[in-house]
Design an enzyme around this catalytic site. Structure first.
Site, PDB file in Angstrom:
ATOM      1  N   ASP A  67       6.373  -1.762   6.480  1.00  0.00           N
ATOM      2  CA  ASP A  67       5.025  -1.214   6.608  1.00  0.00           C
ATOM      3  C   ASP A  67       4.862  -0.663   8.018  1.00  0.00           C
ATOM      4  O   ASP A  67       5.158  -1.355   8.998  1.00  0.00           O
ATOM      5  CB  ASP A  67       3.971  -2.299   6.373  1.00  0.00           C
ATOM      6  CG  ASP A  67       3.878  -2.688   4.899  1.00  0.00           C
ATOM      7  OD1 ASP A  67       4.565  -2.052   4.075  1.00  0.00           O
ATOM      8  OD2 ASP A  67       3.131  -3.631   4.586  1.00  0.00           O
TER       9      ASP A  67
ATOM     10  N   ASP B 102       1.291   0.253  -8.989  1.00  0.00           N
ATOM     11  CA  ASP B 102       0.845  -1.127  -8.740  1.00  0.00           C
ATOM     12  C   ASP B 102       0.219  -1.626 -10.031  1.00  0.00           C
ATOM     13  O   ASP B 102      -0.772  -1.058 -10.499  1.00  0.00           O
ATOM     14  CB  ASP B 102      -0.190  -1.160  -7.607  1.00  0.00           C
ATOM     15  CG  ASP B 102       0.418  -0.810  -6.253  1.00  0.00           C
ATOM     16  OD1 ASP B 102       1.663  -0.810  -6.134  1.00  0.00           O
ATOM     17  OD2 ASP B 102      -0.360  -0.519  -5.324  1.00  0.00           O
TER      18      ASP B 102
END
Lengths: 252, 216
Positions: free
Chosen positions: A11, A130
């Site tokens: 990230d 997701d």
């Protein structure tokens, strides 16, 4: 034969890797280039960068990160986060990304998947899904970092993005993400068997058996993990040796 | 002595990655990303990358007026084709029914649907994406571009079409993906690969370094 891939995920916020990465002898635990090199040395098959930069005036910093990494690390790089338009895809590819991942924007505008793959080729377009279980055997697609339900069925959406031209699916279980309880194998297998394009399993890895399960039971083509690698619990090399011991083809 | 290598820019492909990888292994040489025919013709070595669909690649090459200079380069300069840059060297492509440059005899078919790793085994996905082994053809001496690279080393692939040379003597490497296919070809000054050496870590860089010192 083709090896199953292991993909560390990083990230990135405003050009810095967040959630810290603990490598022995790393000078700077937040430097994307240094961390990417370390994973490359350990035998990572690919790297995924997720840009989580919130403020729009810092969004372009990811381009410089990609440029610097691509000058020193010669394995495939996937970059996602904040991709809204074909122009964003092009900028990332020109900076040195090999694949660009899109999630919310693809749901809001499925034509973007078709337009982008038409312009740069399916092999460069990854759709990130997701998914969260809604009832046994059914999963709903979520967007906005998992905060917003869409009512879409994850398997049907996976088939739709394949038809639109996606070259690969990055499938994250919202139920498992961060739990360290292992992938949602039922979800992974259902999606992998429903499409012809490769599926990367993501969300929930807590140990090396989970990675092997994702491939053997979940039928994933690749497995993605963050924390087990970042905090030095296991190296990518150890993960590969473990998978190899379970009869999985890997690049050693 | 430093040399100049032209990475042919016809709007299709990860030129920057290819150029950076060559700069990494040959820091003293000059790497030009170019769509200038004179620069390509004048370069000591020529690299033709390519990504995506072969019909698009052929159209872009023609539109930029680079077809002839690429054909000439394949006749005399040390020449490296990568991915669609390999496929374009052949004749008929199944993809879009398009003709390639027809420099090497053969066809470019797509992977069949429903191929499996072994009879009754799992269905294989297309595109063929990821790291697969390359069996170096060892009939006589191994090709100079395999120097220092272990036989069956893994390289990074991403493609749905592959080349089927009409002459077995062209084959420099094969790979298995449900069916065996040609993953590297060689003839005289030409070497061309289906995989991406610029994305294949150490072994890929070794192949590029070999190309930069190759004297066919």
């Amino acid at each position: 034969m083709l090896a199953k891939r292991i993909i560390p995920c990083l990230d990135v916020n405003a050009g810095r890797v967040v959630k810290g990465v603990n490598f022995v002898s790393l000078r700077d635990a937040g430097d994307p280039v240094e961390i990417a090199r370390r994973y490359d040395e350990q035998g990572a098959d690919e790297l995924t960068f997720l840009d989580i930069t919130a403020s729009s005036d810092q969004r372009d910093i990811i381009l410089h990160v990609v440029e610097q990494v691509a000058e020193q690390v010669f394995i495939p790089l996937t970059v996602g986060g904040g991709v809204r338009a074909v122009a964003d895809v092009r900028r990332l590819l020109n900076a040195g990304a090999d694949k660009v991942s899109m999630n919310t924007a693809a749901v809001e505008n499925p034509q973007l998947v078709a337009d982008a793959s038409g312009k740069v080729g399916s092999q460069c377009i990854v759709v990130a899904i997701d998914a969260k279980q809604s009832e046994p055997g059914r999963w709903e697609v979520f967007t906005h970092g998992g905060r917003r339900g869409t009512g879409r069925d994850a398997i049907a959406w996976a088939q739709q993005v394949q038809a639109l031209g996606a070259g690969e699916i990055l499938l994250t279980s919202m139920d498992r993400d961060g739990t360290k309880n292992g992938f949602d194998l039922e979800l992974t297998r259902a999606v992998s068997e429903a499409v012809d394009i490769p599926v990367i399993a993501s969300g929930g890895v807590g140990n090396l058996q989970h990675l092997a399960d994702g491939v053997i039971k979940g039928k994933a083509d690749a497995v993605l993990a963050a924390s087990i690698f970042h905090y030095g619990e296991f190296t990518v090399r150890e993960a590969k040796e473990f998978m190899f011991s379970k009869g999985i083809e890997v690049r050693l | 002595m430093s040399c100049t290598v032209a990475v042919v820019d016809y709007g299709m492909g990860n030129l920057r990655s290819v150029a950076k990888a060559i700069e990494h292994v040959a820091p003293k040489d000059r790497v030009l990303i170019t769509s200038n025919a004179a620069e390509i013709a004048g370069a000591d070595r020529v690299v033709v990358p390519g990504q995506g669909a072969m019909p698009d690649c052929m159209r872009e090459l023609e539109m930029r007026g680079l077809r002839d200079v690429v054909v000439r380069a394949a006749q005399k300069q040390p020449f490296l084709g990568i991915c669609v840059g390999l496929q374009m060297l052949f004749g008929h492509a199944e993809e879009g029914g398009v003709m390639g440059l027809d420099i090497l005899p053969g066809r470019v078919p797509r992977f069949p649907r429903n191929i499996t790793a072994k009879p009754g085994g799992d269905r294989l996905k297309v595109p063929h994406m990821g790291w697969n082994q390359v069996n170096q053809t060892q009939d006589s001496n191994p090709h100079a571009l395999w120097h220092g690279i272990r036989d069956t080393a893994r390289f990074y692939f991403v493609h749905s079409y592959f080349v089927e040379p009409a002459q077995p003597s062209l084959i420099a490497g094969t790979t298995d993906y449900g069916i065996p296919f040609t993953s590297a070809v060689a003839r005289d000054n030409i070497f061309a690969v289906q995989f991406h050496p610029e994305k294949s870590a150490r072994d890929g860089l070794a192949l590029l370094a070999n190309f930069m010192s190759w004297n066919p």
